[in-house]
Design a protein around this motif. Structure first.
Motif, mmCIF file in Angstrom:
data_model
loop_
_atom_site.group_PDB
_atom_site.id
_atom_site.type_symbol
_atom_site.label_atom_id
_atom_site.label_comp_id
_atom_site.label_asym_id
_atom_site.label_seq_id
_atom_site.Cartn_x
_atom_site.Cartn_y
_atom_site.Cartn_z
ATOM 1 N N SER A 58 82.643 44.714 28.076
ATOM 2 C CA SER A 58 81.854 44.236 29.217
ATOM 3 C C SER A 58 82.805 43.752 30.294
ATOM 4 O O SER A 58 83.773 43.050 30.014
ATOM 5 C CB SER A 58 80.918 43.104 28.795
ATOM 6 O OG SER A 58 79.935 43.569 27.896
ATOM 7 N N SER A 59 82.479 44.136 31.512
ATOM 8 C CA SER A 59 83.320 43.757 32.637
ATOM 9 C C SER A 59 82.420 43.388 33.805
ATOM 10 O O SER A 59 81.196 43.345 33.680
ATOM 11 C CB SER A 59 84.262 44.911 33.000
ATOM 12 O OG SER A 59 85.112 44.539 34.072
ATOM 13 N N SER A 60 83.010 43.120 34.934
ATOM 14 C CA SER A 60 82.234 42.800 36.132
ATOM 15 C C SER A 60 82.969 43.347 37.343
ATOM 16 O O SER A 60 84.188 43.536 37.325
ATOM 17 C CB SER A 60 82.006 41.291 36.261
ATOM 18 O OG SER A 60 83.242 40.605 36.372
ATOM 19 N N LEU A 61 82.195 43.589 38.379
ATOM 20 C CA LEU A 61 82.733 44.131 39.631
ATOM 21 C C LEU A 61 82.515 43.104 40.730
ATOM 22 O O LEU A 61 81.402 42.624 40.929
ATOM 23 C CB LEU A 61 82.012 45.439 39.975
ATOM 24 C CG LEU A 61 82.373 46.101 41.313
ATOM 25 C CD1 LEU A 61 83.821 46.562 41.309
ATOM 26 C CD2 LEU A 61 81.430 47.272 41.595
ATOM 27 N N ARG A 62 83.588 42.754 41.428
ATOM 28 C CA ARG A 62 83.501 41.792 42.533
ATOM 29 C C ARG A 62 83.704 42.545 43.847
ATOM 30 O O ARG A 62 84.781 43.103 44.087
ATOM 31 C CB ARG A 62 84.540 40.682 42.380
ATOM 32 C CG ARG A 62 84.299 39.779 41.186
ATOM 33 C CD ARG A 62 85.379 38.719 41.058
ATOM 34 N NE ARG A 62 85.376 37.820 42.211
ATOM 35 C CZ ARG A 62 84.630 36.727 42.314
ATOM 36 N NH1 ARG A 62 83.796 36.415 41.333
ATOM 37 N NH2 ARG A 62 84.691 35.954 43.382
ATOM 38 N N ILE A 63 82.656 42.577 44.664
ATOM 39 C CA ILE A 63 82.704 43.275 45.943
ATOM 40 C C ILE A 63 81.973 42.437 46.991
ATOM 41 O O ILE A 63 81.114 41.617 46.650
ATOM 42 C CB ILE A 63 82.066 44.680 45.860
ATOM 43 C CG1 ILE A 63 80.650 44.599 45.277
ATOM 44 C CG2 ILE A 63 82.919 45.624 45.044
ATOM 45 C CD1 ILE A 63 79.934 45.930 45.238
ATOM 46 N N PRO A 64 82.289 42.634 48.253
ATOM 47 C CA PRO A 64 81.579 41.898 49.299
ATOM 48 C C PRO A 64 80.206 42.494 49.574
ATOM 49 O O PRO A 64 79.963 43.674 49.325
ATOM 50 C CB PRO A 64 82.502 42.037 50.519
ATOM 51 C CG PRO A 64 83.233 43.329 50.277
ATOM 52 C CD PRO A 64 83.397 43.447 48.783
#
Length: 377
Positions: A58-64
């Motif tokens: 499991s991961s996560s994506l950080r974007i504006p």
């Protein structure tokens, strides 16, 4: 003199023999040390490997992202006139149907009076022609009193007057509806974010009074968080997924929302999919136009092979891992998936239990011998 020399000979011989024995002993000891050192140098360090296994990463994506109003509308005038009164200003919270401004247009009043007069005149004509037709119908009940042609003419006159009456009613409704546009009302509940008119200002659908909207109405209690998800991560985002985000105005507060709309196509310029998240904003702390730092969870949908990043080689010819088989190194081409910390998903021609080199480098060539291995702890 001779006696002294004879006595000295055994001493020199003894000394020479002693030195020879010492040098031989030292040479032998030095040779043994060199052999031991060579043995230590020749023995290779065992290569660390691990058994390949499937896991769930499991991961996560950080974007504006950008917060925009759920509904935002510019209100213009439909008819020409002058502002008579204003009932809302910037920051006013209004309800659906609430009166924002009232305009006046004297020419519309004249048009309405003319349309009403024409309507009444046409109603009178229709009543007269209908009565005339009814009399002819009653008279025709007596045979020979009314010619059939007269009956047909009076019927045609009645139907013509009826059609004219309907046209007059439509013209009256048209002018009446235009007068309703003098009342500027809110199409939905929201807040007035901009006002460009004052009492007495000219308004109209064209000309000087139409350059700017009268009001801008914005719905603030519900916002859209718009993010552009890169192509590589679109397969992990689904409707109703919950995401979190922060804004610079409240750096210590985390907001949440749910994914509600996916564009279903990639932007040709950015190669990303427009994704919209619905955000409840009942306290109106968040404002349209704010830039948010969005965190999108990216859980894998099925078990995949997960390896440490140190096991992956990023070379100029592709991405590989090194499998040890029959004491030989075998480069296996793979594709990388999600990453989380020092772990990464890989996809390739692999199976569970394969012995994979824990720390792979390009110095270990494809097909080179691997004499000794040890299992990673």
């Amino acid at each position: 003199m001779n006696r002294l020399i004879k006595k000295g000979v055994p001493s020199l011989l003894t000394l020479s023999l002693g030195l020879l024995v010492i040098s031989m002993f030292q040479g032998c000891h030095s040779s043994e040390g060199k052999n031991e050192t060579a043995a230590v140098v020749d023995e290779p360090e065992p290569t660390e490997v691990f058994a390949l296994q499937k896991g769930k990463l499991s991961s996560s994506l950080r974007i504006p992202g950008e917060l925009v109003a759920y509904r935002d509308v510019d209100l213009y005038a439909k008819v020409s006139g002058f502002i008579k009164s204003i009932h809302a200003d910037v920051g006013t919270e209004v309800r659906e149907g609430q009166l924002l401004a009232l305009a006046e247009a004297p020419e519309l009043n004249a048009q309405l009076a003319a349309a009403e007069s024409k309507l009444k005149a046409q109603e009178a004509l229709y009543i007269a022609s209908k009565s005339n037709y009814d009399r002819y119908v009653d008279a025709a009940k007596t045979p020979g009193t009314v010619a059939q042609s007269m009956l047909e003419q009076t019927l045609a006159k009645k139907e013509s007057d009826y059609a004219q009456l309907q046209a007059a009613k439509a013209a009256y409704r048209e002018v009446s509806d235009l007068r309703k546009y003098l009342e500027i009302r809110a199409p939905f509940s929201g807040i007035i974010s901009l006002r460009n008119v004052s009492t007495g200002a000219y308004i109209g659908p064209s000309g000087k009074g139409s350059e700017l909207p009268l009001f801008v109405l914005t719905e603030q209690k519900r916002l859209r968080l718009v993010v552009a998800v890169p192509e590589a991560y679109t397969g992990y985002v689904n409707q109703n997924d919950e995401v979190s985000f922060t804004v610079k105005a409240f750096p210590d507060r985390k907001f949440t929302g749910k994914v509600k709309r996916l564009a279903g196509a990639l932007d040709k310029r950015l190669r990303s999919e427009r994704t919209e998240v619905d955000v409840e904003n009942n306290d109106r702390k968040l404002l349209p136009g704010m830039i948010a730092e969005v965190t999108i969870p990216l859980p894998t949908k099925s078990n995949t092979f997960v390896v440490p990043k140190s096991a992956v080689i990023n070379s100029s010819t592709g991405v590989f891992i090194v499998k040890v088989l029959n004491q030989k190194a075998e480069w296996i081409p793979v594709q990388k998936g999600l990453e989380n910390g020092d772990q990464v998903e890989i996809f390739g021609d692999l199976k569970e239990g394969d012995q994979i080199m824990t720390t792979a480098t390009e110095e270990v060539r494809n097909g080179s011998a691997v004499r000794s291995v040890k299992q990673a702890s």
